[in-house]
Design a protein around this motif. Structure first.
Motif, short mmCIF file in Angstrom:
data_model
loop_
_atom_site.label_atom_id
_atom_site.label_comp_id
_atom_site.label_asym_id
_atom_site.label_seq_id
_atom_site.Cartn_x
_atom_site.Cartn_y
_atom_site.Cartn_z
N ALA A 89 -3.37 -3.15 -2.81
CA ALA A 89 -4.32 -2.33 -2.04
C ALA A 89 -5.51 -1.95 -2.91
CB ALA A 89 -3.63 -1.08 -1.51
N THR B 3 -0.72 -6.16 4.46
CA THR B 3 0.13 -5.10 3.94
C THR B 3 0.95 -4.53 5.08
OG1 THR B 3 0.13 -3.15 2.50
CG2 THR B 3 -1.51 -3.21 4.27
N LEU C 136 -12.03 -2.60 5.01
CA LEU C 136 -11.09 -3.71 5.11
C LEU C 136 -10.72 -3.96 6.57
CD1 LEU C 136 -8.72 -2.90 2.12
CD2 LEU C 136 -10.46 -4.67 2.23
N VAL D 190 -3.03 -5.55 8.67
CA VAL D 190 -2.51 -4.25 8.24
C VAL D 190 -1.46 -3.83 9.26
CG1 VAL D 190 -3.04 -1.84 7.76
CG2 VAL D 190 -4.66 -3.63 7.10
N VAL E 118 -9.39 -3.04 -2.04
CA VAL E 118 -10.47 -2.05 -1.93
C VAL E 118 -11.50 -2.29 -3.03
CG1 VAL E 118 -11.03 0.40 -2.10
CG2 VAL E 118 -9.07 -0.34 -0.75
N LEU F 182 -7.91 2.49 4.28
CA LEU F 182 -8.27 1.08 4.23
C LEU F 182 -9.43 0.78 5.18
CD1 LEU F 182 -4.71 -0.55 4.16
CD2 LEU F 182 -6.24 -0.14 2.23
N THR G 263 0.88 -1.17 0.00
CA THR G 263 0.00 0.00 0.00
C THR G 263 0.91 1.22 0.00
OG1 THR G 263 -1.57 -1.21 1.39
CG2 THR G 263 -1.92 1.16 1.15
N ASP H 206 -8.46 -4.81 9.82
CA ASP H 206 -7.10 -4.37 10.11
C ASP H 206 -6.21 -5.47 10.68
OD1 ASP H 206 -8.08 -4.70 12.67
OD2 ASP H 206 -7.80 -2.60 13.29
#
Length: 317
Positions: free
Chosen positions: A38, A55, A75, A80, A42, A70, A11, A77
């Protein structure tokens, strides 16, 4: 919530020029969230197929913005990550008069190059049916090793592997063909452009059927070959759930504003359609529509359409 798709990769922040032409002549830019995986993640969320997304971004203001983006897209987490010592990758986009683009990256030792093997646990991979990865994380270690590790363990769990090489010459030395060839052994669905395939060592001067045969011989049972304004071609062997088949779609006529992210939009549309059980022909038509709508707005992630917008677009064709 149960999720049947995992997307993994970078990302970053795209800086879009205020005018066409060489970067040296551009005086101002607009910041947009980006990164091919990314964008795909999305895009899937907007098509009502919200995936897991693995990511890594920096613990810097750009990373803050991306994490918020995000989250706003819906999305989860869980995967992430924030890197406490590395910066977030930046990419400056150059447009020509036809809205085609080139990229200049600031990505040395940035957060997305530091993905670590084993981060996504086996139990998560056992719960998903699809794993999608891109080529940018293969450019450097440890992200390269992390991508190979993820794909190998996903294969052990019988997930379908989707790969977009997303060739970016600035990020690679001479090892792109060898690295891509190694990954293709474990790939089921390859989404690529002729430029990607040429960079990976394929002879792209041959006809689509012969080119598809050459790709299938390296591993993937399905090739989704995008051709810009000319639409897309898809080929699948008998090993594919939707094969054997060889189909094409001419694409849709639009007035493009920005082609950035069109390929990622296509990938999201194709993955959503295949996960829904669509035929290969229907998959191409839907994916091309998602990509076409995306080109009518500025930015990559910001221009991704929802399913209703795609349906309206197709109804008006």
């Amino acid at each position: 919530m149960s999720r049947d798709i995992l997307v993994a990769g970078e990302t970053l922040v795209d800086f879009l020029p205020a005018s066409a032409g060489p970067l040296a002549t551009v005086e101002s830019f607009t910041r947009r969230p980006g990164g091919a995986p990314a964008n795909v993640a999305v895009g899937l969320a907007r098509l009502n197929r919200t995936p897991w997304f693995w990511t890594r971004v920096g613990a810097d203001p750009f990373g803050d913005t991306l994490v918020e983006t995000l989250a706003d897209a819906g999305l989860p987490d869980r995967f992430v990550e924030r890197d406490p010592t590395a910066k977030t990758t930046l990419a400056f986009v150059e447009h020509d008069v036809d809205a085609d683009r080139a990229f200049t990256f600031y990505r040395e030792n940035t957060a997305d190059t530091r993905l670590q093997p084993g981060t996504v646990p086996d139990e998560t991979l056992a719960s998903v049916a699809w794993v999608a990865v891109g080529g940018v994380t293969l450019a450097t270690d440890p992200a390269r090793a992390a991508t190979f590790d993820l794909v190998a363990r996903a294969r052990e769990q019988d997930a379908t592997i989707v790969f977009d090489p997303n060739a970016r010459p600035e990020l690679w030395g001479d090892d792109f063909p060898a690295v891509v060839s190694r990954l293709l052994r474990d790939v089921d669905v390859l989404k690529a452009t002729s430029t990607d395939l040429a960079a990976a060592g394929f002879d792209t001067d041959r006809d689509p059927e012969s080119l598809a045969t050459a790709v299938h011989e390296t591993g993937p049972h399905t090739l989704l070959l995008t051709r810009g304004e000319q639409g897309a071609v898809a080929s699948a062997t008998a090993a594919a759930p939707w094969g054997p088949a060889m189909v094409s779609h001419d694409g849709y006529s639009v007035d493009p504003v920005d082609a950035t992210g069109a390929g990622d939009a296509f990938t999201a549309g194709a993955l959503a359609a295949l996960a829904d059980g669509d035929s290969l022909a229907d998959t191409l038509a839907f994916a091309n529509a998602v990509a076409a709508v995306t080109t009518t707005g500025a930015g990559a992630m910001t221009a991704l359409p929802d399913r209703d917008a795609v349906q309206r677009f197709r109804a008006n064709q």
